[in-house]
Design a protein around this motif. Structure first.
Motif, PDB file in Angstrom:
ATOM      1  N   LEU A  97      42.820  40.813  32.574  1.00  0.00           N
ATOM      2  CA  LEU A  97      43.222  40.784  33.972  1.00  0.00           C
ATOM      3  C   LEU A  97      44.567  41.483  34.134  1.00  0.00           C
ATOM      4  CD1 LEU A  97      42.415  39.461  36.759  1.00  0.00           C
ATOM      5  CD2 LEU A  97      44.142  37.764  36.201  1.00  0.00           C
ATOM      6  N   ARG A  98      44.644  42.344  35.122  1.00  0.00           N
ATOM      7  CA  ARG A  98      45.897  43.027  35.476  1.00  0.00           C
ATOM      8  C   ARG A  98      46.152  42.800  36.966  1.00  0.00           C
ATOM      9  NH1 ARG A  98      47.600  43.863  30.488  1.00  0.00           N
ATOM     10  NH2 ARG A  98      46.317  45.283  29.310  1.00  0.00           N
ATOM     11  N   ILE A  99      47.384  42.518  37.313  1.00  0.00           N
ATOM     12  CA  ILE A  99      47.747  42.341  38.710  1.00  0.00           C
ATOM     13  C   ILE A  99      48.003  43.715  39.313  1.00  0.00           C
ATOM     14  CG2 ILE A  99      49.384  41.280  40.322  1.00  0.00           C
ATOM     15  CD1 ILE A  99      47.554  39.337  38.740  1.00  0.00           C
ATOM     16  N   ALA A 100      47.330  44.002  40.438  1.00  0.00           N
ATOM     17  CA  ALA A 100      47.459  45.306  41.078  1.00  0.00           C
ATOM     18  C   ALA A 100      48.173  45.214  42.426  1.00  0.00           C
ATOM     19  CB  ALA A 100      46.080  45.930  41.265  1.00  0.00           C
ATOM     20  N   GLY A 101      48.527  44.027  42.848  1.00  0.00           N
ATOM     21  CA  GLY A 101      49.205  43.824  44.126  1.00  0.00           C
ATOM     22  C   GLY A 101      49.057  42.378  44.553  1.00  0.00           C
ATOM     23  N   PRO A 102      49.572  42.039  45.738  1.00  0.00           N
ATOM     24  CA  PRO A 102      49.429  40.656  46.204  1.00  0.00           C
ATOM     25  C   PRO A 102      47.949  40.329  46.420  1.00  0.00           C
ATOM     26  CG  PRO A 102      50.776  41.946  47.724  1.00  0.00           C
ATOM     27  CD  PRO A 102      50.279  42.868  46.677  1.00  0.00           C
ATOM     28  N   ALA A 103      47.434  39.385  45.678  1.00  0.00           N
ATOM     29  CA  ALA A 103      46.038  38.930  45.742  1.00  0.00           C
ATOM     30  C   ALA A 103      45.034  40.017  45.342  1.00  0.00           C
ATOM     31  CB  ALA A 103      45.701  38.377  47.120  1.00  0.00           C
ATOM     32  N   GLN A 137      49.513  34.425  37.225  1.00  0.00           N
ATOM     33  CA  GLN A 137      50.079  34.036  35.932  1.00  0.00           C
ATOM     34  C   GLN A 137      49.180  34.438  34.773  1.00  0.00           C
ATOM     35  OE1 GLN A 137      50.841  29.855  36.304  1.00  0.00           O
ATOM     36  NE2 GLN A 137      52.724  30.163  37.463  1.00  0.00           N
ATOM     37  N   LEU A 138      47.945  34.804  35.071  1.00  0.00           N
ATOM     38  CA  LEU A 138      47.016  35.245  34.032  1.00  0.00           C
ATOM     39  C   LEU A 138      47.141  36.746  33.747  1.00  0.00           C
ATOM     40  CD1 LEU A 138      43.824  33.292  35.169  1.00  0.00           C
ATOM     41  CD2 LEU A 138      45.353  32.730  33.268  1.00  0.00           C
TER      42      LEU A 138
END
Length: 172
Positions: A97-103, A137-138
């Motif tokens: 999992l990668r965060i690409a922006g808010p939500a 957080q993941l």
């Protein structure tokens, strides 16, 4: 092996269903309390007593608010049922999992090559800030994900205790 056969998945779906039942039951209780309060106020006024202050407002708030909460709970129950059926017929896939922006998150499947492959871009369905933060957080963690429909996916991780719904993010 179907995703629902995994004990962690079964526990997570059961927790999701229990939360939906709490919302639905709480809404129904609020509606019943509103109706009972309304009946009590009518009885007090019919017997010559003074109308309690803010009673009408409380009746309306309990009935309207309770009905809204019950609808939210019913929608959550339907979603939990749909997700349960989908998890019974599909398998978990492994990815990062990668965060690409808010939500907005990206899932990189196992064996992902950033020069050749396209990550799965998803928009979290939850409007609860705490659920969005829990997913954020993941970032960088190994997760499991499954397709519910061509536009809807479920995410979970070891120890998460729940499943997170996401829809395919639209391109800008």
């Amino acid at each position: 092996m179907p995703a629902l056969d995994d004990p962690q998945t079964r526990t997570a779906v059961d927790a999701l269903r229990a939360g939906a039942l709490r919302w639905f039951g709480g809404g129904l209780v609020a509606v019943v309390l509103g109706v009972l309060l309304g009946a009590a106020v009518v009885r007090i006024v019919e017997n010559g007593g003074a109308r309690p202050p803010f009673a009408g407002l409380m009746v309306v708030a309990l009935v309207v608010g309770g009905a809204a909460v019950a609808c939210i709970g019913l929608g959550s129950l339907v979603r939990a049922r749909r997700w349960t059926v989908a998890l019974a017929r599909t398998e978990w896939r492994i990815g990062v999992l990668r965060i690409a922006g808010p939500a907005v998150v990206q899932v990189e499947p196992l064996g992902f090559d950033e020069f050749v492959d396209e990550p799965l871009r998803l928009q979290l369905m939850s409007t609860a800030v705490w659920r969005t933060r829990a997913v954020q957080q993941l970032n960088g963690a190994d997760i499991r994900y499954a397709e519910v429909s061509p536009k809807e996916w479920l995410l979970t991780a070891d120890g998460a205790g729940t499943v997170y719904g996401a829809r395919v993010a639209r391109r800008r």
